[in-house]
Write an enzyme that holds these catalytic residues in place. Structure first.
Site, PDB file in Angstrom:
ATOM      1  N   SER A  38      30.153  37.786  33.470  1.00 28.24           N
ATOM      2  CA  SER A  38      29.786  37.522  34.740  1.00 28.24           C
ATOM      3  C   SER A  38      28.527  36.696  34.942  1.00 28.24           C
ATOM      4  O   SER A  38      28.369  35.752  34.359  1.00 28.24           O
ATOM      5  CB  SER A  38      29.830  38.806  35.632  1.00 28.24           C
ATOM      6  OG  SER A  38      29.902  38.543  37.099  1.00 28.24           O
ATOM      7  N   ASP A 183      36.825  38.858  36.753  1.00 26.33           N
ATOM      8  CA  ASP A 183      35.557  39.101  36.292  1.00 26.33           C
ATOM      9  C   ASP A 183      35.702  40.012  34.956  1.00 26.33           C
ATOM     10  O   ASP A 183      36.246  41.106  35.081  1.00 26.33           O
ATOM     11  CB  ASP A 183      34.703  39.787  37.464  1.00 26.33           C
ATOM     12  CG  ASP A 183      33.481  39.878  36.936  1.00 26.33           C
ATOM     13  OD1 ASP A 183      33.077  40.412  36.150  1.00 26.33           O
ATOM     14  OD2 ASP A 183      32.476  39.088  37.888  1.00 26.33           O
TER      15      ASP A 183
END
Length: 291
Positions: A38, A183
């Site tokens: 991320s 993610d």
């Protein structure tokens, strides 16, 4: 000293990672291999592309996070559009502007695809919800019939940054079908385990969360708090075992408080405060760290 570095996820709180990078660079540490999830994927990609800490600091200063949030245009009222975007598009924002921004920054250093980087210098984490599996990029791309050397680094970073319900997932289309990718923090927010089998040099991790002793217990009194606790447990439990057993002495913990992961409207003062927090925590760590 050459080291391997791992950067955790944390959304916009990842600004603090730039401060950690600055402190490490000032002490003469040089990254040979990098990994991230991320927000950590962004900083890892920039470092792997050759950006200095001062250049990363400048990038953070100049960018307005709100400009990276690209809503779809519609005749519908905003609140209805947001629900429609979540229901049908699976995210409030497209994420195309974020990916283009990353691509432009990498291209400025001559990086477009993974083939433009030293092999093995960068590894990122994403989550394949269709097949229920973690993806290590670019290592796992051949499983999808894709050539790692030709795969855009910015697309891989974007895959790792697809915060569920905030950014639209990436639809990874291959001859084997379409996978919905979100993610990497869903499955591994701090992939320090990536270097566990090949410890050729010191590994330093930078985590945007407190260590086990400082971690607060989840308060669960209603359905919303239950959902939050579920997500936090899912995000951190996989990595916690690796941290506790092998790596805690090599991890810089930067617990960022009073900043939400999706707070893209950070003021310049808040940006600077996060950078300074990351730098000071890293300097404290380096005073007592030995390998």
């Amino acid at each position: 000293m050459q080291i391997d570095g791992v950067f955790s996820g944390g959304g916009i709180k990842g600004v603090a990672l730039a401060g950690a990078y600055e402190a490490l660079e000032e002490k003469g540490y040089c990254f040979e291999r990098l990994a991230g999830t991320s927000a950590g994927a962004i900083i890892a990609a920039f470092i792997a592309a050759g950006y200095t800490s001062r250049e990363v600091h400048s990038i953070i200063d100049e960018v307005d996070g709100r400009q990276l949030l690209d809503q779809r245009y519609s005749f519908l009222p905003l609140n209805i559009l947001q629900w429609v975007s979540i229901y049908w598009r699976l995210g409030l924002y497209k994420g195309d502007t974020l990916e283009k921004w990353i691509a432009d920054k990498l291209k400025a250093k001559g990086i477009i695809a993974f083939g433009d980087m030293k092999k093995g210098s960068l590894r990122l984490i994403a989550s394949d919800l269709t097949n229920g599996t973690m993806i290590v990029l670019p290592d796992d791309l051949p499983r999808y019939g894709l050539n790692p050397e030709m795969f855009p680094v910015a697309r891989a970073v974007r895959m790792s940054c697809s915060i569920p319900y905030f950014f639209e997932p990436i639809k990874l289309k291959t001859d084997k079908g379409t996978s919905t990718v979100v993610d990497g923090g869903v499955l591994s927010n701090f992939p320090i385990w990536l270097f566990s089998k090949e410890r050729r040099r010191p590994v330093i991790g930078i985590s945007l969360s407190p260590n086990e002793k400082e971690r607060p217990k989840n308060s669960i009194r209603n359905a919303f708090e239950l959902f939050g606790a579920l997500f936090e447990t899912m995000k951190d439990a996989h990595d916690a075992r690796h941290i506790a057993t092998k790596y805690e002495q090599n991890i810089i913990f930067i617990p960022v408080e009073n900043v939400m992961a999706t707070e893209f409207h950070l003021t310049p003062q808040k940006k600077l405060a996060l950078i300074e927090l990351g730098k000071s925590r890293t300097e404290q760590f380096l005073k007592q760290w030995s390998y």
